[in-house]
Design an enzyme around this catalytic site. Structure first.
Site, short mmCIF file in Angstrom:
data_model
loop_
_atom_site.label_atom_id
_atom_site.label_comp_id
_atom_site.label_asym_id
_atom_site.label_seq_id
_atom_site.Cartn_x
_atom_site.Cartn_y
_atom_site.Cartn_z
N LYS A 22 47.33 -10.99 -16.43
CA LYS A 22 47.00 -10.65 -15.04
C LYS A 22 48.13 -11.06 -14.10
CE LYS A 22 45.07 -13.41 -12.25
NZ LYS A 22 44.47 -14.11 -11.10
N ASN A 23 48.64 -12.27 -14.29
CA ASN A 23 49.64 -12.80 -13.36
C ASN A 23 51.02 -12.17 -13.52
OD1 ASN A 23 47.81 -14.47 -12.10
ND2 ASN A 23 48.26 -16.23 -13.39
N ARG A 92 44.79 -13.55 -3.40
CA ARG A 92 45.99 -14.09 -2.80
C ARG A 92 47.24 -13.29 -3.17
NH1 ARG A 92 50.14 -17.69 -4.05
NH2 ARG A 92 50.95 -18.81 -2.23
N CYS A 116 41.09 -17.81 -4.60
CA CYS A 116 40.32 -18.99 -4.97
C CYS A 116 40.48 -20.11 -3.96
CB CYS A 116 40.77 -19.50 -6.35
SG CYS A 116 40.25 -18.45 -7.71
N ARG A 121 47.69 -22.86 0.06
CA ARG A 121 48.77 -22.19 -0.66
C ARG A 121 49.53 -21.34 0.36
NH1 ARG A 121 46.26 -19.98 -6.27
NH2 ARG A 121 44.87 -18.81 -4.93
N ASP A 309 46.77 -23.88 -14.11
CA ASP A 309 45.70 -22.94 -14.45
C ASP A 309 44.95 -23.33 -15.72
OD1 ASP A 309 45.98 -21.38 -12.23
OD2 ASP A 309 46.98 -19.71 -13.23
N ARG A 401 37.72 -11.93 -12.05
CA ARG A 401 39.01 -11.71 -11.40
C ARG A 401 40.17 -11.87 -12.38
NH1 ARG A 401 40.29 -15.72 -7.79
NH2 ARG A 401 42.17 -14.48 -7.49
#
Length: 422
Positions: A22-23, A92, A116, A121, A309, A401
């Protein structure tokens, strides 16, 4: 709202195929804004954040088709250089469209991002860097407004390591005039994946994977200069893989993870071995077996350190290990929201500032619990897999998510887990 019901105490055994990251997929999708030509991107996981990103790009003029696991995306013309609050309030990573929009269109308006609730951040590092490249930026009414007739290469030192900041500025710099050098840049594998994709599109980026990245801008004098299209496959999700490694350890199971990259998992494999768990690997697989016995202290750090994470998942594991362990959260100041829920399940955890002291117990006890963020969701599922009795995890929209079909993958290796539609 959906809930996940788990009857714990069953060792997990078998194989799990790891999804695309995902990232990594989020910035790569954002990077398609830099091109007016078609892309074919494989291994985009079907998770809510990526669905949101694709909808956001569609609202900006993208045409997107999904076929046989490949996302075909083309943005011939950006018809809307604005990312409004209703599109970005849950994610985000929406801020990642700022750099590409500004580089291609000469202007962009992006709502301050959501996501989240794990502490501040701020995106000031992104904005300061864009200003150094010649952008005029204002922030008002919750919106970032940026303008630049043409971005200019610059030497940018990040005061703090920032993954999304590195990605955002790296993308913007591909179409800038001159060379941009980023120092104190993030080194995460997702940064490398983005750089490889951009280079395939015609960018000239070097140094990725280190703290100094150099981007030679390929744009001319017009803000409308673009990169080319490309075919690309997203890297495997290292956080998903590490979560399943902990699932094997917390249930005294034996799991083999396929289509993953062991090199990306060394920062989790090493402490897992210290707990007494057996870990082995090949070129594209990792096997984890046995139960964690020894308590191991962890401090979260930027890559290649232990990932923030994985902090919540590790805490679940330490809750049933022998002895005392300390978890220090050095990245985010408010990422212990899962502690209260683990305590409901019988965990003995004490918070002292940025430290969590965990006294292992023989077994957790199933209970109704509530997820507060994405990784806390997987933490509570892991705890439920190890607990006696039944655990009910609510607010699992956080889970959706970032994890693709997690309950299905766990069920296929023996977990008694069920999603109940709310």
């Amino acid at each position: 709202m959906d809930k996940i019901i788990i009857s714990g105490g069953v060792p997990l055994c078998g194989e799990i195929q790891i999804s695309g990251a995902k990232n990594a997929a989020l910035p790569i999708l954002a990077a398609t804004l830099l091109s007016d030509q078609p892309h074919a991107i494989a291994r985009i996981p079907h998770v809510v954040d990526l669905i949101t990103m694709k909808r956001l790009l569609s609202a900006m003029g993208a045409t997107i088709e999904e076929r046989d696991g490949v996302c075909a995306i083309e943005i011939k013309q950006i018809t809307n250089a604005e990312a409004r609050y209703e599109w970005v309030k849950t994610m985000r990573a929406s801020v990642l469209v700022l750099g590409p929009l500004l580089a291609r269109c000469g202007e962009a308006s992006v709502s301050l991002p959501g996501g989240c609730a794990i502490g501040a951040r701020p995106i000031n590092l992104h904005l300061d860097a864009l200003r150094q490249m010649g952008a005029e930026i204002t922030v008002e009414h919750g919106m970032v407004h940026a303008k630049a007739k043409k971005l200019k290469g610059a030497k940018i030192n990040f005061d703090k390591v920032t993954v999304t900041g590195t990605e955002n500025i790296m993308m913007a710099a591909t179409l800038a005039e001159g060379t941009t050098t980023l120092t104190n840049a993030a080194c995460e594998p997702e940064i490398t994946d983005l750089a490889l994709f951009l280079n395939r599109c015609g960018a000239q980026i070097s140094g990725f994977g280190t703290s100094e990245i150099v981007i030679a801008g390929v744009g001319g004098t017009s803000a409308a200069d673009c990169l080319s299209g490309a075919s690309y496959s997203i890297m495997p999700d290292r956080i998903e893989a590490a979560t399943f490694m902990v699932a094997a350890a917390i249930t005294d199971g034996d799991l083999t993870l396929r289509e993953c990259d062991p090199d990306h998992l060394l920062n989790v494999m090493r402490p897992l071995k210290k707990t007494g768990v057996k870990v082995s690997n090949g070129k594209d697989w990792v096997r984890t077996s046995g139960k964690a016995i020894h308590a191991v202290d962890i401090t979260t750090e930027p890559y290649p350190g232990f990932p923030t994470d994985m902090q919540a998942q590790w805490m679940a594991l330490m809750s049933v290990s022998n002895g005392l362990s300390k978890m220090t959260e050095a990245i985010f100041e408010s990422r212990f929201g899962h502690v209260a829920e683990l305590r409901r399940m019988g965990a003995k955890i004490y918070i002292e500032g940025a430290n969590a002291i965990i006294e292992g117990v023989p077994q957790l006890s199933g209970a109704p619990v509530m997820a507060c963020d994405l990784r806390a969701s997987s933490c509570l599922i892991l705890a439920g897999l190890a607990a006696s009795g039944q655990t009910e995890v609510s607010r699992v929209y956080h889970l959706d998510r970032g994890y693709e079909r997690i309950e299905e993958k766990l069920s296929n290796v023996g977990a008694n887990i069920l999603r109940v539609k709310g």
